[in-house]
Design an enzyme around this catalytic site. Structure first.
Site, short mmCIF file in Angstrom:
data_model
loop_
_atom_site.label_atom_id
_atom_site.label_comp_id
_atom_site.label_asym_id
_atom_site.label_seq_id
_atom_site.Cartn_x
_atom_site.Cartn_y
_atom_site.Cartn_z
N LYS A 22 100.09 13.44 65.36
CA LYS A 22 100.41 12.33 64.44
C LYS A 22 100.41 12.81 62.99
O LYS A 22 101.33 12.54 62.22
CB LYS A 22 99.39 11.19 64.58
CG LYS A 22 99.46 10.14 63.47
CD LYS A 22 98.46 9.02 63.67
CE LYS A 22 97.09 9.32 63.20
NZ LYS A 22 96.90 9.21 61.75
N ASN A 23 99.35 13.54 62.61
CA ASN A 23 99.17 13.90 61.20
C ASN A 23 100.03 15.08 60.76
O ASN A 23 99.96 15.50 59.61
CB ASN A 23 97.69 14.15 60.91
CG ASN A 23 96.92 12.84 60.97
OD1 ASN A 23 97.51 11.76 60.99
ND2 ASN A 23 95.61 12.93 61.03
N CYS A 115 90.51 1.08 52.81
CA CYS A 115 90.64 1.00 54.28
C CYS A 115 89.26 1.00 54.89
O CYS A 115 88.27 1.24 54.20
CB CYS A 115 91.56 2.10 54.75
SG CYS A 115 90.79 3.41 55.66
N ARG A 120 89.48 5.54 49.54
CA ARG A 120 90.65 6.42 49.71
C ARG A 120 91.68 6.27 48.58
O ARG A 120 92.85 5.94 48.82
CB ARG A 120 91.30 6.18 51.06
CG ARG A 120 90.33 6.39 52.22
CD ARG A 120 90.97 6.24 53.57
NE ARG A 120 91.83 7.36 53.90
CZ ARG A 120 92.53 7.43 55.05
NH1 ARG A 120 92.45 6.45 55.92
NH2 ARG A 120 93.28 8.47 55.32
N ASP A 303 87.80 13.48 61.83
CA ASP A 303 88.50 12.67 62.83
C ASP A 303 87.96 12.85 64.24
O ASP A 303 88.44 12.20 65.17
CB ASP A 303 90.00 12.99 62.82
CG ASP A 303 90.67 12.56 61.51
OD1 ASP A 303 91.80 12.98 61.25
OD2 ASP A 303 90.02 11.82 60.74
N ARG A 395 97.90 3.27 67.32
CA ARG A 395 98.41 3.94 66.12
C ARG A 395 98.41 5.45 66.27
O ARG A 395 99.23 6.14 65.70
CB ARG A 395 97.55 3.57 64.91
CG ARG A 395 97.60 2.10 64.52
CD ARG A 395 96.92 1.89 63.19
NE ARG A 395 97.48 2.81 62.20
CZ ARG A 395 97.00 2.92 60.97
NH1 ARG A 395 95.96 2.20 60.61
NH2 ARG A 395 97.53 3.78 60.11
C1 EPZ Z 1 94.17 12.72 56.11
O1 EPZ Z 1 93.91 11.55 55.32
C2 EPZ Z 1 94.36 12.23 57.54
N1 EPZ Z 1 95.49 11.32 57.60
C3 EPZ Z 1 93.10 11.52 58.01
O2 EPZ Z 1 93.26 11.18 59.40
C4 EPZ Z 1 91.93 12.48 57.92
O3 EPZ Z 1 90.74 11.80 58.23
C5 EPZ Z 1 91.81 13.03 56.48
O4 EPZ Z 1 93.05 13.62 56.07
C6 EPZ Z 1 90.73 14.09 56.36
O5 EPZ Z 1 90.93 15.13 57.24
C7 EPZ Z 1 96.76 11.85 57.66
O6 EPZ Z 1 96.98 13.04 57.65
C8 EPZ Z 1 97.89 10.87 57.75
P1 EPZ Z 1 92.11 13.11 52.14
P2 EPZ Z 1 93.96 11.64 53.70
O7 EPZ Z 1 93.04 12.78 51.02
O8 EPZ Z 1 94.95 12.63 53.28
C9 EPZ Z 1 89.28 11.59 48.62
C10 EPZ Z 1 93.21 9.80 61.32
O9 EPZ Z 1 92.25 9.30 61.94
N2 EPZ Z 1 90.51 11.52 47.78
O10 EPZ Z 1 92.03 14.52 52.57
O11 EPZ Z 1 94.09 10.24 53.21
C11 EPZ Z 1 89.29 10.58 49.76
O12 EPZ Z 1 88.86 9.32 49.34
C12 EPZ Z 1 93.23 9.79 59.78
O13 EPZ Z 1 94.19 10.33 61.88
C13 EPZ Z 1 90.41 11.13 46.46
O14 EPZ Z 1 89.31 10.85 45.97
O15 EPZ Z 1 92.49 12.18 53.40
C14 EPZ Z 1 88.36 11.24 50.77
O16 EPZ Z 1 87.03 10.93 50.48
C15 EPZ Z 1 92.10 8.99 59.20
N3 EPZ Z 1 91.55 11.08 45.71
C16 EPZ Z 1 88.64 12.73 50.57
O17 EPZ Z 1 89.26 12.86 49.29
C17 EPZ Z 1 92.78 11.40 46.22
O18 EPZ Z 1 93.79 11.32 45.52
C18 EPZ Z 1 89.56 13.35 51.62
O19 EPZ Z 1 90.67 12.52 51.77
C19 EPZ Z 1 92.86 11.78 47.57
C20 EPZ Z 1 91.71 11.84 48.34
#
Ligand code: EPZ
Length: 416
Positions: A22-23, A115, A120, A303, A395
């Protein structure tokens, strides 16, 4: 709306094949916007989130032909807007921002709200795009992005954000000059997207490392691509097999990306072996509580945290699970406790004291991976477990109940 009903206590037996990731599929679908023409994507998983991304791209004029490979025609774009109605159902919709502003020099993308698992924000996505020369304004809940040709630059990410790295890497492929993404995410799905972009003619170095160097090119052109298989889905079936003391072979598994997951299962006493693209789980061995800390790749993935917690809830002894990526990713704890698990939360740590057995009960899914952990616990629990709101599962898991049923589980979907 459906629920899933499970009669627990059956050791799983047989083979299960893993679907596309998916990702990886979500950013790759968004990236097709960068290369005008007809794309052929193989191994695209059948998931609700993929259907949402398709609906989003259709709004912009993209045409699809079902099948494997999936045919995606991005020759003519008629729009560059990602509406709130879609973005609120799937945050990953924000992944069209980078490709749109790079190709048509403008985009209007709804800000994804908070969320279930955390606030996020996407501040790092926007900060990086501004560094590439994009003018960003926020207007009535929408990110309005405008730019002349993007220009390459150094971007140091405060956090190795996965979709942030993906958005900026995609935008930088068509920029004038070179972009260095420093402290980039190293997740295998980011690398799969980078390989897709290179297949379309992009020039990217450092794939799979924390420093991505993107030399901008004039344009990209479609080239067939096969999406990697899903390491989190593979880890989820590993947990299901282990908690039922089953004998299962997981095929089409991306073994090279499962190291941290396999290591923790080994430490917990699960008898599992891996070769080429399959993982074997055998019964026997005694389940022990082990501590785990979620980390960016190559660490233990957040995850898999909920699924591993379900396993620890029936292991001997205690385990401390520390969640370092998302601030609210313990919502499944309350529901696991309804099944008899003994778990105490303190800040970003959960202490799980293994119970002899779990007993079935009605439980509520709250997000994708939390719902997977409830299904896994239900497979081990004595009696009947009913998991409500399974749309969360749809999803991210292709044909989950069919696949588990084929492994001998007493599981079915029923109207809620
Ligand atoms: C990706 O989400 C995945 N989703 C998530 O999978 C996964 O949990 C996550 O990466 C971590 O591995 C997809 O790839 C579609 P991040 P993402 O930006 O990119 C903070 C699933 O179950 N942050 O790496 O949204 C954020 O709040 C899903 O399949 C900021 O502060 O995660 C978090 O604490 C759930 N500012 C941390 O960084 C930003 O601009 C990591 O989030 C971006 C992120």
């Amino acid at each position: 709306m459906d629920k899933i009903v499970i009669e627990g206590g059956v050791p799983l037996q047989g083979e299960v094949a893993i679907s596309g990731a998916k990702n990886a599929a979500l950013p790759i679908l968004a990236a097709t916007l960068l290369a005008p023409g007809v794309h052929r994507l193989a191994n695209v998983p059948e998931l609700a989130d993929i259907r949402t991304m398709r609906r989003l791209l259709c709004i912009m004029g993209v045409k699809f032909e079902d099948g494997d490979p999936l045919v995606v025609d991005t020759t003519k774009l008629t729009g560059w807007m990602a509406p709130y109605e879609l973005v609120k159902t799937m945050r990953a919709a924000v992944l069209v921002l980078g490709p749109l502003v790079a190709r048509v020099r403008q985009a209007s993308v709804s800000l994804p709200g908070g969320c279930a698992i955390g606030a996020r924000p996407i501040n790092l996505h926007l900060k990086g795009l501004e560094a590439l020369g994009v003018k960003i304004t926020l207007n009535q809940g929408y990110v309005e992005a405008k730019a002349k040709r993007l220009r390459g630059t150094d971007i140091h990410l405060d956090i190795p954000t996965v979709t942030g790295t993906e958005n900026l890497m995609m935008a930088a492929t068509l920029a004038r000059g070179t972009t260095r993404l420093i402290n980039a995410a190293q997740e295998p799905e980011v690398a799969d997207l980078a390989r897709f972009l290179v297949a379309q003619g992009a020039n990217i170095e450092g794939i799979g490392t924390d420093t991505l160097i993107i030399h901008g090119v004039e344009d990209l052109a479609p080239s067939p691509y096969t999406i990697m298989s899903d390491r989190i889905e593979a880890g989820t079936y590993l947990a299901a097999a282990a908690i039922t003391r089953g004998e299962v072979t997981i095929t089409n598994a991306p073994v090279e990306y499962l190291a941290a997951i396999l290591e923790k299962f080994h430490d917990a006493g699960v008898r599992c072996s891996a070769e080429e693209n399959l993982v074997r789980v055998e019964p026997g061995g005694s389940l022990q509580g082990v501590d785990v800390r979620t980390l960016p790749y190559p660490g233990f993935p957040t995850d898999m945290q909920a699924q591993f917690m379900a396993l620890m809830s029936v292991a001997k002894g205690a385990s401390v699970i520390t969640e370092t990526i998302f601030e609210d990713r313990f919502i499944h704890v309350g529901e696991l406790k309804r099944l008899g698990a003994d778990i105490t939360i303190s800040g970003n740590q959960a202490v799980v004291r293994g119970s002899k057995h779990l007993s079935g009960a009605p439980v509520m899914a709250t997000d994708l991976r939390a719902s997977a952990s409830l299904v896994i616990a239900g497979l081990a629990a004595q009696g009947t477990t009913e998991v409500q709101r399974v749309y969360h599962l749809d999803r991210g898991y292709a044909r989950l109940t069919e696949k588990l049923e084929a492994l001998g589980a007493r599981i079915k979907r029923a109207p809620a």
